[in-house]
Design a protein around this motif. Structure first.
Motif, PDB file in Angstrom:
ATOM      1  N   UNK A 141      23.718  18.084  -5.359  1.00  0.00           N
ATOM      2  CA  UNK A 141      23.873  19.509  -5.084  1.00  0.00           C
ATOM      3  C   UNK A 141      24.912  20.146  -6.010  1.00  0.00           C
ATOM      4  N   UNK A 142      26.138  19.675  -5.923  1.00  0.00           N
ATOM      5  CA  UNK A 142      27.169  20.232  -6.806  1.00  0.00           C
ATOM      6  C   UNK A 142      26.937  19.781  -8.245  1.00  0.00           C
ATOM      7  N   UNK A 143      26.520  18.520  -8.417  1.00  0.00           N
ATOM      8  CA  UNK A 143      26.299  18.008  -9.768  1.00  0.00           C
ATOM      9  C   UNK A 143      25.107  18.617 -10.460  1.00  0.00           C
ATOM     10  N   UNK A 144      24.188  19.216  -9.693  1.00  0.00           N
ATOM     11  CA  UNK A 144      22.998  19.815 -10.299  1.00  0.00           C
ATOM     12  C   UNK A 144      23.195  21.286 -10.642  1.00  0.00           C
ATOM     13  N   UNK A 145      24.411  21.811 -10.417  1.00  0.00           N
ATOM     14  CA  UNK A 145      24.676  23.207 -10.782  1.00  0.00           C
ATOM     15  C   UNK A 145      24.550  23.363 -12.296  1.00  0.00           C
ATOM     16  N   UNK A 146      23.825  24.348 -12.699  1.00  0.00           N
ATOM     17  CA  UNK A 146      23.575  24.549 -14.125  1.00  0.00           C
ATOM     18  C   UNK A 146      22.269  23.960 -14.588  1.00  0.00           C
ATOM     19  N   UNK A 147      21.682  23.057 -13.794  1.00  0.00           N
ATOM     20  CA  UNK A 147      20.380  22.507 -14.130  1.00  0.00           C
ATOM     21  C   UNK A 147      19.285  23.403 -13.569  1.00  0.00           C
ATOM     22  N   UNK A 148      18.096  23.226 -14.065  1.00  0.00           N
ATOM     23  CA  UNK A 148      16.969  24.003 -13.563  1.00  0.00           C
ATOM     24  C   UNK A 148      16.613  23.545 -12.154  1.00  0.00           C
ATOM     25  N   UNK A 149      16.067  24.441 -11.315  1.00  0.00           N
ATOM     26  CA  UNK A 149      15.672  24.043  -9.950  1.00  0.00           C
ATOM     27  C   UNK A 149      14.683  22.887  -9.939  1.00  0.00           C
ATOM     28  N   UNK A 150      13.800  22.835 -10.939  1.00  0.00           N
ATOM     29  CA  UNK A 150      12.824  21.744 -10.985  1.00  0.00           C
ATOM     30  C   UNK A 150      13.514  20.400 -11.210  1.00  0.00           C
ATOM     31  N   UNK A 151      14.521  20.374 -12.085  1.00  0.00           N
ATOM     32  CA  UNK A 151      15.274  19.132 -12.321  1.00  0.00           C
ATOM     33  C   UNK A 151      16.035  18.706 -11.073  1.00  0.00           C
ATOM     34  N   UNK A 152      16.662  19.674 -10.408  1.00  0.00           N
ATOM     35  CA  UNK A 152      17.375  19.362  -9.166  1.00  0.00           C
ATOM     36  C   UNK A 152      16.418  18.822  -8.112  1.00  0.00           C
TER      37      UNK A 152
END
Length: 708
Positions: free
Chosen positions: A357-368
């Motif tokens: 969640x926090x680590x996926x900030x800045x990534x695309x929603x699909x990647x998260x």
């Protein structure tokens, strides 16, 4: 002749007396011998209960309640049981048979015996502390003062020489010290391997993994063969200590190699266990693994490595802890290890929550979304396998269901895709509701229902929230335990969802938000009737839930007055009256004395405070309430209600003359006097009818010769 007979009798009595004295001496000697044996057993004993039993036997011997032979037999029997009990308890103290000697041998007193705690601290604790310090010094030296291929090879050779010297010089004479030195040498091998890979760069990742496998296999085989706790613990600590000076991995390949090294060590440690003190070893290994997994993951996270690699590393540690728990807890029924396992896996799930969640900030929603799915699937597969392998009768297997649901809720509930949140919550809710027959899942059932309600309220600005509200309503059919908690949570959650959604709808259609109060009152009354009449729940005590409903209804009625809308007040007055008449019944365990008096008070207060546009309306409402009190008082033969009705009617008449007459126009004066007059005449008619009926009954009694 008589003289001879007297002399013979005298000799016979002397012989008898001598025999009695001899028997008494033998008895005293036997008592003293058995008394010495009992004291000897008490000195030897390590069981307080056995000490008490020996003291009781000693009292019985001294008081004569038991013969020496009986006490001796009982001492033999109890001593055999004591040895068996000590053996079953797994004590390391060797229990030797105490001989039954006439003279008790002197035994060392408890003051002269070595203090077990003192020697444990001196031998085990300080050997472990010393080994950690030596390995730490070795790590600092290696990371700061070595460079080159030759020095890297020397590291391996120095550690190997330390192991061989320990086995050759100390193995027979000082085996415990030998285990400590051997453990330090093995820890040095791990350190040398990490230094050669990360600092000196003399070997590549594949070679480092291969060397780690050889070291771990040899170490675990050696500690397993020797059954040495020191070798296993110190070697494990040496492996992890070698990561302390590492400040970064530079490349993702380095991180994957380190993860592979730890995976090899953890895997071999699970399947090649020590026989002695395995719980202590595994608990320490688990704790160290959790700490260093968090540290290494944080270091890799700071270098912006691919989140999928980090998730895989954390999941591998989760798998190691789960498999170790399954293997050892199934064999030894260890509660301590299982507790630490639950804590460790809970921390791993929290780390995954941070990564996904926090680590996926800045990534695309699909990647998260991809990262979420990978983590959830991996955790789910591991937990399902562990659940299937556990013994069917062991309730601890349901911890795997907690892990599955925890991972799904922590990872899926904070997604940017509403569809992921809805699907995750509905799947977890369905899983828990289908398995909630098991008492081990009661807490999880409560957590999931609460979580669903909270997220439903959080999504109440979107129509998706109605899916969660519908799921909560359907979950009522599968309530099994803690029904009051579930009923309150479901009721509050759906009311909050409706409140937010209706707020949006009212804004769209230009309606006043105050109308949320009657909507909530209707919903509250509907849930009250549902939970009290549902076949699965109607036989369960509902008083606590019913009281909560009454409290909420009272809050709604009071806060609705702040809207200053007479139409809203009229509707709330009707709904409040319905609630009082419906809820306060014997079948709901809510019997209220003088319920109709309470109803009259409620209606009167609402009539006076309901912001009605004309005092005439208030007077008419109060007069109707007064008429109702009089009528119900006659019907229920309650004099108090009738008097209250009369007092209220008088108050209305006084109010009408002194206040209402001045505040309204002529036409309203006429109407109010007409209506109030008719109501007053109705009260009078009721009393006249009652008096007539009473007179008729009196005459009938007199004609029949009775008395009134």
């Amino acid at each position: 002749m008589n003289h001879i007979m007297e002399e013979n009798n005298q000799n016979l009595s002397d012989l008898q007396r001598a025999g009695m004295l001899r028997k008494e001496a033998e008895l005293l000697e036997s008592r003293e011998r058995i008394r010495g044996k009992l004291r000897q057993l008490m000195e030897m004993s390590r069981d307080p209960e056995y000490d008490k039993y020996l003291a009781q036997m000693l009292k019985d011997l001294d008081s004569g309640r038991a013969t020496p032979q009986q006490v001796e037999r009982e001492a033999e029997r109890s001593y055999e049981k004591y040895k068996q009990r000590m053996s079953q308890a797994g004590t390391e103290q060797r229990v030797q048979r105490v001989p039954l000697s006439p003279v008790p041998q002197e035994q060392p007193s408890k003051k002269d015996r070595p203090d077990k705690l003192e020697f444990n601290v001196g031998i085990h604790v300080f050997s472990l502390v010393g080994a950690i310090f030596v390995l730490t010094a070795f790590v600092i030296f290696s990371f700061n003062f070595l460079d080159g291929l030759g020095q890297g090879i020397c590291l391996y050779l120095a550690a190997l020489v330390l192991v061989f010297l320990s086995e050759l010089l100390f193995r027979k004479k000082m085996p415990k010290f030998s285990h400590v030195i051997t453990g330090i040498g093995i820890g040095g091998l791990y350190i040398a391997n990490i230094v050669n890979y990360l600092v000196l760069h003399t070997i590549n990742g594949l070679v480092a993994l291969l060397i780690t496998f050889v070291i771990a296999l040899g170490t675990i085989f050696l500690s397993h063969k020797k059954d040495s706790v020191a070798i296993r613990i110190i070697s494990i600590l040496g492996c992890y200590i070698s990561f302390i000076p590492v400040k970064g991995f530079d490349t993702e390949l380095n991180f994957l190699v380190i993860a592979g090294i730890l995976f090899i060590i953890n895997t071999l440690s699970v399947f090649l266990q020590n026989q002695k003190n395995s719980v202590v070893i595994n608990t320490l290994h688990l704790a160290v693994n959790v700490v260093f997994t968090a540290l290494l993951t944080g270091m890799a996270w700071a270098e912006d490595f691919n989140t999928i690699y980090l998730v895989g590393f954390v999941v591998s540690s989760f798998a190691f802890v789960s498999i170790m728990s399954y293997k050892k807890c199934r064999e030894e029924k260890s509660g301590t290890l299982f507790l630490f396992t639950c804590i460790g896996n809970g921390l791993f799930l929290f780390i995954l929550f941070l990564l996904c969640n926090i680590g996926s900030i800045g990534q695309s929603p699909a990647t998260a979304l991809l990262v979420h799915l990978i983590a959830e699937i991996l955790i789910g597969v591991i937990c399902i396998l562990m659940f299937l392998f556990w013994n069917r009768q062991d309730g601890r297997k349901y911890a795997q269901i907690y892990y599955i649901c925890g991972a799904a809720l922590l990872l899926g509930s904070f997604s940017e895709y509403h569809a992921e949140i809805i699907v995750t919550l509905l799947a977890v809710l369905l899983l828990v509701k289908l398995m909630n027959r098991n008492r081990e899942l009661r807490v999880l059932d409560c957590i999931v229902v609460t979580w669903t309600g909270v997220l439903g309220f959080g999504l109440s600005d979107n129509w998706y929230c109605w899916l969660l509200a519908a799921a909560l309503v359907l979950s009522i059919l599968l309530i099994r335990d803690m029904h009051i908690y579930h009923e309150i949570v479901i009721t509050v959650s759906i009311l909050l969802i409706c409140w937010n959604q209706c707020d949006y709808l009212f804004d769209d259609y230009g309606l006043d938000e105050g109308w949320l109060y009657p909507v909530s009152m209707v919903g509250l009354l509907g849930f009250f009737l549902l939970f009290n009449h549902l076949p699965r729940l109607k036989d369960k005590p509902q008083k606590a839930y019913n009281i909560v409903c009454v409290i909420f209804a009272g809050i709604y009625c009071l806060t609705a007055l702040s809207q200053k809308d007479y139409l809203l007040s009229a509707v709330m007055m009707v709904l409040g009256a319905v609630v009082i008449l419906v809820v306060f019944k014997e079948k709901y365990d809510m019997r209220l004395p003088r319920k109709h008096m309470v109803l009259a008070v409620f209606l009167s207060v609402y009539s006076l405070l309901g912001h009605f546009p004309s005092p005439v309306i208030v007077s008419i409402l109060l007069m109707v309430i007064a008429l109702g009190c009089v009528g119900l008082g006659f019907k229920q033969k309650d004099k108090t209600e009738r008097i209250c009705g009369l007092v209220m009617a008088i108050f209305v008449c006084v109010k009408l003359v002194l206040y209402d007459f001045r505040e309204v126009d002529i036409i309203y004066r006429m109407v109010v006097f007409l209506v109030v007059g008719i109501l007053a005449l109705s009260i009078s008619f009721i009393y006249i009818l009652l008096e007539k009926n009473m007179e008729k009954k009196r005459k009938e009694l007199q004609e029949n010769g009775g008395t009134e």
